[in-house]
Design a protein around this motif. Structure first.
Motif, mmCIF file in Angstrom:
data_model
loop_
_atom_site.group_PDB
_atom_site.id
_atom_site.type_symbol
_atom_site.label_atom_id
_atom_site.label_comp_id
_atom_site.label_asym_id
_atom_site.label_seq_id
_atom_site.Cartn_x
_atom_site.Cartn_y
_atom_site.Cartn_z
ATOM 1 N N THR A 122 3.253 3.177 -14.462
ATOM 2 C CA THR A 122 2.669 3.440 -15.776
ATOM 3 C C THR A 122 3.689 3.177 -16.874
ATOM 4 O O THR A 122 3.372 2.608 -17.925
ATOM 5 N N THR A 180 1.026 -7.622 -18.451
ATOM 6 C CA THR A 180 0.703 -6.405 -17.695
ATOM 7 C C THR A 180 -0.773 -6.318 -17.343
ATOM 8 O O THR A 180 -1.129 -5.944 -16.220
ATOM 9 N N ASP A 181 -1.665 -6.642 -18.271
ATOM 10 C CA ASP A 181 -3.093 -6.469 -17.995
ATOM 11 C C ASP A 181 -3.607 -7.473 -16.977
ATOM 12 O O ASP A 181 -4.656 -7.249 -16.357
ATOM 13 N N THR A 204 -3.151 -4.928 -11.569
ATOM 14 C CA THR A 204 -4.548 -4.726 -11.177
ATOM 15 C C THR A 204 -4.618 -3.844 -9.934
ATOM 16 O O THR A 204 -3.664 -3.753 -9.157
ATOM 17 N N VAL A 215 -6.245 1.746 -11.368
ATOM 18 C CA VAL A 215 -5.697 1.387 -12.669
ATOM 19 C C VAL A 215 -6.714 1.774 -13.738
ATOM 20 O O VAL A 215 -7.828 1.239 -13.780
ATOM 21 N N LEU A 216 -6.325 2.727 -14.584
ATOM 22 C CA LEU A 216 -7.199 3.227 -15.638
ATOM 23 C C LEU A 216 -6.668 2.784 -16.995
ATOM 24 O O LEU A 216 -5.510 2.369 -17.122
ATOM 25 N N THR A 217 -7.514 2.891 -18.004
ATOM 26 C CA THR A 217 -7.088 2.625 -19.372
ATOM 27 C C THR A 217 -7.271 3.891 -20.190
ATOM 28 O O THR A 217 -8.364 4.479 -20.208
ATOM 29 N N HIS A 218 -6.181 4.329 -20.831
ATOM 30 C CA HIS A 218 -6.214 5.539 -21.650
ATOM 31 C C HIS A 218 -5.547 5.243 -22.985
ATOM 32 O O HIS A 218 -4.379 4.834 -23.034
ATOM 33 N N ASN A 219 -6.297 5.403 -24.066
ATOM 34 C CA ASN A 219 -5.781 5.104 -25.411
ATOM 35 C C ASN A 219 -5.215 3.690 -25.497
ATOM 36 O O ASN A 219 -4.173 3.452 -26.115
ATOM 37 N N GLY A 220 -5.895 2.781 -24.828
ATOM 38 C CA GLY A 220 -5.491 1.389 -24.887
ATOM 39 C C GLY A 220 -4.342 1.007 -23.984
ATOM 40 O O GLY A 220 -3.877 -0.138 -24.030
ATOM 41 N N GLN A 221 -3.865 1.952 -23.159
ATOM 42 C CA GLN A 221 -2.746 1.670 -22.260
ATOM 43 C C GLN A 221 -3.162 1.880 -20.810
ATOM 44 O O GLN A 221 -4.024 2.713 -20.512
ATOM 45 N N GLN A 222 -2.513 1.110 -19.933
ATOM 46 C CA GLN A 222 -2.810 1.232 -18.503
ATOM 47 C C GLN A 222 -2.126 2.451 -17.908
ATOM 48 O O GLN A 222 -0.961 2.740 -18.202
#
Length: 264
Positions: A206, A229-230, A234, A248-255
């Motif tokens: 992270t 990174t994106d 994966t 892999v999650l997205t939180h506030n625009g970040q992985q």
């Protein structure tokens, strides 16, 4: 730090690097570039060859094959003192028995610049590095008496004081609390923004995703993927890399990378 390197100056260029240890090839044909103004994180499971590769890139280990150029200079033929003016290195190991104080260890970063015109800048550069790494209150303490996290921050300050266009770091956040982990990555991000090339080995995926411009994923001595990174971080690739299911999650625009766990 002086920063502001020309964008045309090469950073790290590795071509088909190979390393054999004990009859076993532990780094297999790795080619990688890190450009000025770029922070690249190198990730992968334990024993995959990350630290060995970093030692070759820094010039502290000779490869079995391949070539490495740092800031346009062939690592194999560049004298160590000259090389130290072009790349700084932060390793996992610190000398626990060193008799030097924090101030003296940080000042060692200026050794490559002794008897050069840039030596006149040393006092300010050292003071800036001490302040940036939050070492002012412990600057007179013996390095050997510090915690592992404090020693890691001193090592970073020494590398910053060296003031080179290329910086390589092997797990600099491993012994740090959350505050200092974020602080170190912010410092490295600022160093990158000054036009320097930064290569960082890190286990926290992270953290790697949050700060890297590109990620290089390594397994069994090979690079599996290198890219933004994106595109690289994966679920499929990381699960295969670590032989463990991840999400892999997205939180506030970040992985955010989480290992899957069996419910208790």
């Amino acid at each position: 730090m002086t920063g502001g390197r020309p964008a045309t100056t090469p950073g790290i260029v590795a071509e088909d690097v190979r390393v054999s240890l004990g009859g076993r090839e532990v780094v297999r044909g790795v080619s990688l570039e890190v450009h000025p103004g770029e922070l690249v994180t190198l990730v992968g499971p334990n024993g995959c060859g990350k630290s060995t590769l970093l030692s070759v890139l820094s010039g502290t280990r000779k490869p079995s094959g391949g070539r490495v150029h740092i800031d346009g200079r062939d690592v194999a033929t560049t004298p160590l003192r000259e090389l130290a003016r072009h790349r700084s290195v932060v390793t996992q190991q610190n000398r626990l028995d060193t008799p030097f104080t924090v101030a003296e260890v940080v000042a060692m970063g200026r050794y490559p610049w002794l008897r050069t015109p840039r030596a006149v800048d040393s006092p300010k550069i050292i003071a800036d590095a001490v302040e940036l790494c939050e070492l002012t209150e412990i600057v007179d303490r013996p390095f050997a008496h510090l915690s592992g996290g404090q020693q890691a921050r001193v090592s970073l300050a020494r590398a910053l004081a060296q003031d080179t266009p290329v910086m390589m770091l092997d797990e600099p956040t491993a012994a740090l609390d959350i505050h200092h982990q974020e602080q170190v990555l912010e410092i490295l991000g600022a160093h990158r923004d000054q036009g320097n090339a930064v290569l960082l080995v890190v286990h926290d995926l992270t953290l790697a995703a949050a700060y890297a411009d590109r990620v290089a994923v390594m397994k069994h001595g090979e690079l599996l993927a290198v890219g933004p990174t994106d595109e690289v971080m994966t679920t499929e690739l990381l699960t295969a890399t670590y032989d463990h299911p991840v999400e892999v999650l997205t939180h506030n625009g970040q992985q955010v990378i989480l290992p899957e766990r069996t419910p208790r």
